[in-house]
Design a protein around this motif. Structure first.
Motif, PDB file in Angstrom:
ATOM      1  N   PRO A   1     -19.075  32.677 -12.770  1.00 42.36           N
ATOM      2  CA  PRO A   1     -20.326  32.962 -13.494  1.00 42.36           C
ATOM      3  C   PRO A   1     -20.734  34.433 -13.466  1.00 42.36           C
ATOM      4  O   PRO A   1     -21.546  34.847 -14.298  1.00 42.36           O
ATOM      5  CB  PRO A   1     -21.360  32.125 -12.740  1.00 42.36           C
ATOM      6  N   LEU A   2     -20.193  35.216 -12.524  1.00 40.79           N
ATOM      7  CA  LEU A   2     -20.683  36.589 -12.365  1.00 40.79           C
ATOM      8  C   LEU A   2     -20.560  37.441 -13.630  1.00 40.79           C
ATOM      9  O   LEU A   2     -21.549  38.087 -14.020  1.00 40.79           O
ATOM     10  CB  LEU A   2     -20.003  37.265 -11.170  1.00 40.79           C
ATOM     11  N   PRO A   3     -19.371  37.469 -14.295  1.00 35.78           N
ATOM     12  CA  PRO A   3     -19.308  38.280 -15.527  1.00 35.78           C
ATOM     13  C   PRO A   3     -20.329  37.831 -16.578  1.00 35.78           C
ATOM     14  O   PRO A   3     -20.953  38.671 -17.244  1.00 35.78           O
ATOM     15  CB  PRO A   3     -17.879  38.051 -16.027  1.00 35.78           C
ATOM     16  N   TRP A   4     -20.492  36.518 -16.673  1.00 33.05           N
ATOM     17  CA  TRP A   4     -21.464  36.012 -17.658  1.00 33.05           C
ATOM     18  C   TRP A   4     -22.878  36.430 -17.265  1.00 33.05           C
ATOM     19  O   TRP A   4     -23.650  36.911 -18.113  1.00 33.05           O
ATOM     20  CB  TRP A   4     -21.358  34.474 -17.745  1.00 33.05           C
ATOM     21  N   LEU A   5     -23.224  36.265 -15.987  1.00 27.66           N
ATOM     22  CA  LEU A   5     -24.561  36.657 -15.513  1.00 27.66           C
ATOM     23  C   LEU A   5     -24.803  38.143 -15.753  1.00 27.66           C
ATOM     24  O   LEU A   5     -25.902  38.540 -16.178  1.00 27.66           O
ATOM     25  CB  LEU A   5     -24.701  36.338 -14.015  1.00 27.66           C
ATOM     26  N   THR A   6     -23.776  38.942 -15.516  1.00 27.66           N
ATOM     27  CA  THR A   6     -23.903  40.390 -15.713  1.00 27.66           C
ATOM     28  C   THR A   6     -24.143  40.708 -17.190  1.00 27.66           C
ATOM     29  O   THR A   6     -25.009  41.516 -17.539  1.00 27.66           O
ATOM     30  CB  THR A   6     -22.636  41.114 -15.211  1.00 27.66           C
ATOM     31  N   LYS A   7     -23.345  40.046 -18.036  1.00 27.41           N
ATOM     32  CA  LYS A   7     -23.479  40.241 -19.481  1.00 27.41           C
ATOM     33  C   LYS A   7     -24.887  39.851 -19.944  1.00 27.41           C
ATOM     34  O   LYS A   7     -25.456  40.481 -20.846  1.00 27.41           O
ATOM     35  CB  LYS A   7     -22.438  39.374 -20.204  1.00 27.41           C
ATOM     36  N   MET A   8     -25.447  38.847 -19.319  1.00 23.75           N
ATOM     37  CA  MET A   8     -26.789  38.369 -19.690  1.00 23.75           C
ATOM     38  C   MET A   8     -27.888  39.114 -18.927  1.00 23.75           C
ATOM     39  O   MET A   8     -29.075  38.753 -19.032  1.00 23.75           O
ATOM     40  CB  MET A   8     -26.897  36.869 -19.399  1.00 23.75           C
ATOM     41  N   HIS A   9     -27.504  40.154 -18.222  1.00 22.71           N
ATOM     42  CA  HIS A   9     -28.474  40.973 -17.485  1.00 22.71           C
ATOM     43  C   HIS A   9     -29.202  40.166 -16.411  1.00 22.71           C
ATOM     44  O   HIS A   9     -30.388  40.403 -16.151  1.00 22.71           O
ATOM     45  CB  HIS A   9     -29.467  41.640 -18.422  1.00 22.71           C
ATOM     46  N   ILE A  10     -28.487  39.228 -15.839  1.00 19.82           N
ATOM     47  CA  ILE A  10     -29.096  38.430 -14.761  1.00 19.82           C
ATOM     48  C   ILE A  10     -28.425  38.850 -13.455  1.00 19.82           C
ATOM     49  O   ILE A  10     -27.197  38.779 -13.326  1.00 19.82           O
ATOM     50  CB  ILE A  10     -28.878  36.916 -14.993  1.00 19.82           C
ATOM     51  N   LYS A  11     -29.254  39.317 -12.536  1.00 16.94           N
ATOM     52  CA  LYS A  11     -28.703  39.703 -11.229  1.00 16.94           C
ATOM     53  C   LYS A  11     -28.940  38.552 -10.261  1.00 16.94           C
ATOM     54  O   LYS A  11     -30.079  38.297  -9.870  1.00 16.94           O
ATOM     55  CB  LYS A  11     -29.374  40.976 -10.723  1.00 16.94           C
ATOM     56  N   PRO A  12     -27.881  37.856  -9.867  1.00 20.18           N
ATOM     57  CA  PRO A  12     -28.063  36.706  -8.986  1.00 20.18           C
ATOM     58  C   PRO A  12     -28.382  37.135  -7.541  1.00 20.18           C
ATOM     59  O   PRO A  12     -28.093  38.252  -7.154  1.00 20.18           O
ATOM     60  CB  PRO A  12     -26.713  35.996  -9.050  1.00 20.18           C
TER      61      PRO A  12
END
Ligand SMILES: [Zn+2]
Length: 304
Positions: free
Chosen positions: A293-304
């Motif tokens: 999920p990290l690349p997707w979260l990054t692309k969506m500007h979501i910092k987990p």
């Protein structure tokens, strides 16, 4: 008694037309060559009230009757020129006088009607003021148009931002208890991100899309109550182990829309939200086809 006034008024009103008729009669009579005396008398009476100076003829010929010998003065004229040609100086003068009088009258009435129908039209200052007002209105409309264009651009930009800007799916504090690929408690490796938070903590849609699963589903054996949201590009995200689900299948959601709450349903060792990302065409729940999920979260500007 009462009948007299209207009659008198009518007589006054009829004055002009009578003149005109008389003038026409003069022309007609002289053209036909009938009754010289009568025509002269009429001309004389008409001339008396016109601007043209009267000739001496009326006094000479008032007593002449058809059949009586014509005075020498008329003979002389009639022999040198035709009667039709001899008349015009008088007739033309009176006719011209009347025409010019009519023209003046028409002009006056036109001026009067212009003045009464639109004083502003004739006033250059008013015209200028009106032009300025119109220009101001046009400018205002232009500004409004610019504002609308700007608003529309902003709305489009916001829509684009929403499509690419996601939302942290957990309301309030949480900890990442496990990442994609971690090994340990799982059969092979951990297939998503674990957002650890107390049961009942609010959960939000991390992206815009359509709800594909809400509550129990094919993956409930391990995921418990879960929500799947499908993005426009076909990517699907899965949120598992929920205690409560507040959306329905087919529902459209925007980023940060509430979807339910953190729980411990399914196979879970503590309260947390297990989060997975499935590429387009992969059935959610087929866990080993889930991607990091990290690349997707990054692309969506979501910092987990
Ligand atoms: Zn997990």
């Amino acid at each position: 008694m009462f009948g007299r006034r209207p009659a008198a008024r009518r007589a006054l009103v009829d004055t002009k037309p009578n003149w005109l008729h008389r003038g026409l009669a003069v022309l007609a009579v002289s053209a036909l060559g009938v009754g010289v005396a009568g025509s002269v008398a009429l001309t004389g009476s008409a001339q008396s009230s016109s601007a043209t100076p009267a000739t001496a003829q009326p006094s000479v010929v008032t007593d002449v009757v058809p059949g009586v010998k014509v005075p020498d003065a008329f003979d002389a004229r009639s022999t040198s020129v035709t009667r039709g040609n001899a008349r015009p100086p008088v007739a033309a003068a009176t006719a011209a006088g009347r025409l010019s009088a009519h023209a003046a009258e028409a002009e006056a009435s036109a001026a009067e009607s212009a003045a009464s129908s639109g004083e502003q039209v004739a006033d250059p200052q008013a015209i200028e003021a009106r032009a300025e007002a119109l220009a101001a209105t046009a400018s205002s409309i232009e500004k409004q148009d610019d504002t609308l264009v700007a608003k529309r651009k902003k709305a489009i930009a916001a829509a684009k931002a929403r499509a690419t800007k996601g939302c942290v799916p957990v309301v309030g504090g949480y900890t990442i208890a496990a990442r994609f690929g971690d090994v340990g408690a799982w059969a092979r490796y951990h297939t998503g991100f674990d957002f650890s938070a107390p049961i009942g903590t609010g959960l939000r849609a991390p992206t815009a899309g359509v709800v594909m699963n809400a509550g129990p589903g094919p993956a409930s054996g391990w995921a418990g109550n879960y929500v799947v949201i499908k993005q426009a590009d076909g990517t699907q995200v899965l949120m598992a182990h929920m205690s409560r689900v507040s959306v329905e299948v087919g529902q459209k959601v925007s980023p940060c829309d509430s979807v339910g709450a953190v729980g411990q349903t399914g196979r879970a060792f503590g309260p947390h939200m297990h989060f997975e990302v499935y590429p387009k065409g992969i059935e959610p729940g087929d866990v080993y086809k889930a991607v990091d999920p990290l690349p997707w979260l990054t692309k969506m500007h979501i910092k987990p």
